[in-house]
Design an enzyme around this catalytic site. Structure first.
Site, PDB file in Angstrom:
ATOM      1  N   LYS A   1       0.857  -1.271   0.009  1.00  0.00           N
ATOM      2  CA  LYS A   1      -0.043  -0.019  -0.172  1.00  0.00           C
ATOM      3  C   LYS A   1       0.809   1.425  -0.118  1.00  0.00           C
ATOM      4  O   LYS A   1       1.654   1.597   0.868  1.00  0.00           O
ATOM      5  CB  LYS A   1      -0.878   0.042   1.273  1.00  0.00           C
ATOM      6  CG  LYS A   1      -1.855   1.217   1.208  1.00  0.00           C
ATOM      7  CD  LYS A   1      -2.870   1.113   2.078  1.00  0.00           C
ATOM      8  CE  LYS A   1      -2.567   1.411   3.793  1.00  0.00           C
ATOM      9  NZ  LYS A   1      -2.467   2.984   3.782  1.00  0.00           N
TER      10      LYS A   1
ATOM     11  N   ASP B   1      -3.416   3.982  -1.940  1.00  0.00           N
ATOM     12  CA  ASP B   1      -4.420   4.604  -1.208  1.00  0.00           C
ATOM     13  C   ASP B   1      -4.359   6.358  -0.969  1.00  0.00           C
ATOM     14  O   ASP B   1      -3.683   6.881  -0.237  1.00  0.00           O
ATOM     15  CB  ASP B   1      -4.097   3.886   0.284  1.00  0.00           C
ATOM     16  CG  ASP B   1      -5.071   4.256   1.320  1.00  0.00           C
ATOM     17  OD1 ASP B   1      -6.340   4.820   1.026  1.00  0.00           O
ATOM     18  OD2 ASP B   1      -4.695   4.248   2.479  1.00  0.00           O
TER      19      ASP B   1
ATOM     20  N   LYS C   1      -7.243   8.151  -1.549  1.00  0.00           N
ATOM     21  CA  LYS C   1      -8.579   8.905  -0.993  1.00  0.00           C
ATOM     22  C   LYS C   1      -8.849   9.924  -1.806  1.00  0.00           C
ATOM     23  O   LYS C   1      -9.215  10.973  -1.120  1.00  0.00           O
ATOM     24  CB  LYS C   1      -8.486   8.980   0.466  1.00  0.00           C
ATOM     25  CG  LYS C   1      -8.275   7.647   1.164  1.00  0.00           C
ATOM     26  CD  LYS C   1      -8.346   7.830   2.788  1.00  0.00           C
ATOM     27  CE  LYS C   1      -8.365   6.674   3.605  1.00  0.00           C
ATOM     28  NZ  LYS C   1      -6.681   6.198   3.728  1.00  0.00           N
TER      29      LYS C   1
ATOM     30  N   ASP D   1     -13.043  14.920  -4.925  1.00  0.00           N
ATOM     31  CA  ASP D   1     -12.867  15.902  -5.631  1.00  0.00           C
ATOM     32  C   ASP D   1     -14.090  16.149  -6.988  1.00  0.00           C
ATOM     33  O   ASP D   1     -14.914  15.258  -6.647  1.00  0.00           O
ATOM     34  CB  ASP D   1     -11.485  16.197  -6.336  1.00  0.00           C
ATOM     35  CG  ASP D   1     -11.378  17.748  -6.723  1.00  0.00           C
ATOM     36  OD1 ASP D   1     -12.006  18.665  -6.975  1.00  0.00           O
ATOM     37  OD2 ASP D   1      -9.841  17.880  -6.450  1.00  0.00           O
TER      38      ASP D   1
ATOM     39  N   THR E   1     -12.521   5.826  10.072  1.00  0.00           N
ATOM     40  CA  THR E   1     -12.807   5.072  11.469  1.00  0.00           C
ATOM     41  C   THR E   1     -11.979   6.038  12.740  1.00  0.00           C
ATOM     42  O   THR E   1     -12.650   5.725  13.775  1.00  0.00           O
ATOM     43  CB  THR E   1     -11.920   3.811  11.552  1.00  0.00           C
ATOM     44  OG1 THR E   1     -10.679   4.033  10.987  1.00  0.00           O
ATOM     45  CG2 THR E   1     -12.615   2.748  10.700  1.00  0.00           C
TER      46      THR E   1
ATOM     47  N   ARG F   1       2.531  -2.059  10.725  1.00  0.00           N
ATOM     48  CA  ARG F   1       3.555  -2.084  11.713  1.00  0.00           C
ATOM     49  C   ARG F   1       3.683  -3.577  12.412  1.00  0.00           C
ATOM     50  O   ARG F   1       4.894  -3.848  12.653  1.00  0.00           O
ATOM     51  CB  ARG F   1       3.230  -1.155  13.123  1.00  0.00           C
ATOM     52  CG  ARG F   1       3.564   0.382  12.654  1.00  0.00           C
ATOM     53  CD  ARG F   1       2.883   1.149  13.691  1.00  0.00           C
ATOM     54  NE  ARG F   1       1.504   1.259  13.350  1.00  0.00           N
ATOM     55  CZ  ARG F   1       0.810   2.032  14.074  1.00  0.00           C
ATOM     56  NH1 ARG F   1       1.146   2.890  15.072  1.00  0.00           N
ATOM     57  NH2 ARG F   1      -0.624   2.045  13.727  1.00  0.00           N
TER      58      ARG F   1
END
Ligand code: C5P
Length: 251
Positions: free
Chosen positions: A37, A64, A66, A69, A129, A220
């Site tokens: 990603k 990614d 996002k 527009d 989230t 991580r």
């Protein structure tokens, strides 16, 4: 989808500040995970070169970024993501059905221009989230976070998106509402024995797959492990436990 191995469903988040760092992680994990990603940090630092290098090395890339527009701009940006050869691309569902459809248009146009068999899949982000009920109300989104997520997932599906990014607790309800073909990509994954870092609501790899996630985005727990390859293999093994019955059912 059903003939994928568990490791192919792992997407490693390259949350690093430079192209060099991103490519080092990818090189180390080559063949042990399904996708990488590229998010706004490394994309802003290094531009399209990271995605380009990864694709050239035969990796699949989840871009990614996002997008949110006007439809014309999102169509053009999605076209560029498709031309880069990204496998997955994110947009915000709250951009509305015309914007979502424009993104789908853009990646299809790119696939045609490149002669690629599979267009980039467009994934919608429903509600971030990080937003609780008060934060959602503040921007005019009334109702519970679950209702908002489900409404936006349905909107994304009807506008032609291929799937959504969803937190572990949303997987099952979206899977029921949007059917088996709708892609569900889930971050917030933590192996059974591990630290949760700053993720508040986590799920184990096994439970996320069991709930219906197609891909797990993991940062991580793999990238910060003493041995990232061993960590990826252990996570894939946890996923197998949930996948084995699904695969044998699918024949
Ligand atoms: O390191 P960790 O496994 O927490 O990384 C998760 C990745 O998924 C990060 O790139 C994070 O930005 C992303 N993500 C998330 N929660 C969301 C959406 C994306 O953690 N709701």
């Amino acid at each position: 989808m059903t003939n994928m191995q568990a490791k192919d469903k792992i997407i490693v988040a390259l949350d690093v500040p430079s192209a060099d760092a991103a490519l080092r992680v990818a090189q180390q994990l080559h063949g042990h995970v399904g996708m990488f990603k590229v998010g706004s940090e490394v994309f802003t630092a290094s531009g399209p070169s990271v995605t380009h290098s990864l694709v050239t090395n035969g990796e699949q890339v989840f871009l990614d970024l996002k997008f949110h527009d006007i439809p014309n701009t999102v169509r053009a940006a999605a076209y560029q993501a498709g031309m880069l050869g990204a496998s997955l691309l994110t947009i915000h569902a709250s951009g509305g059905s015309k914007m979502i459809a424009a993104a789908v248009d853009g990646v299809h146009a790119a696939a045609k221009a490149r002669g690629a068999a599979n267009p980039t899949h467009v994934l919608a982000v429903t509600a971030l989230t990080s937003l609780g009920p008060d934060d959602l109300a503040e921007v005019g989104l009334k109702g519970s976070p679950e209702e908002t997520v489900l409404r936006l997932a349905r909107l994304a599906e009807s506008a032609g998106a291929d799937g959504v990014v969803a937190s572990p607790r949303e997987i099952a309800v979206i899977r029921r509402a949007c059917g088996p073909e709708f892609l569900i990509v889930t971050p917030g994954i933590r192996p059974a024995a591990g630290a949760s870092d700053d993720q508040a609501r986590t799920a184990t790899p096994e439970s996320a797959v069991r709930a219906g996630a197609d891909y797990l985005v993991i940062g991580r727990p793999i990238t910060a492990a003493a041995d990232p390859v061993a960590a990826a293999r252990a996570i894939a093994a946890e996923m197998e436990t949930a996948l084995a019955p699904l695969l044998s059912r699918a024949g």
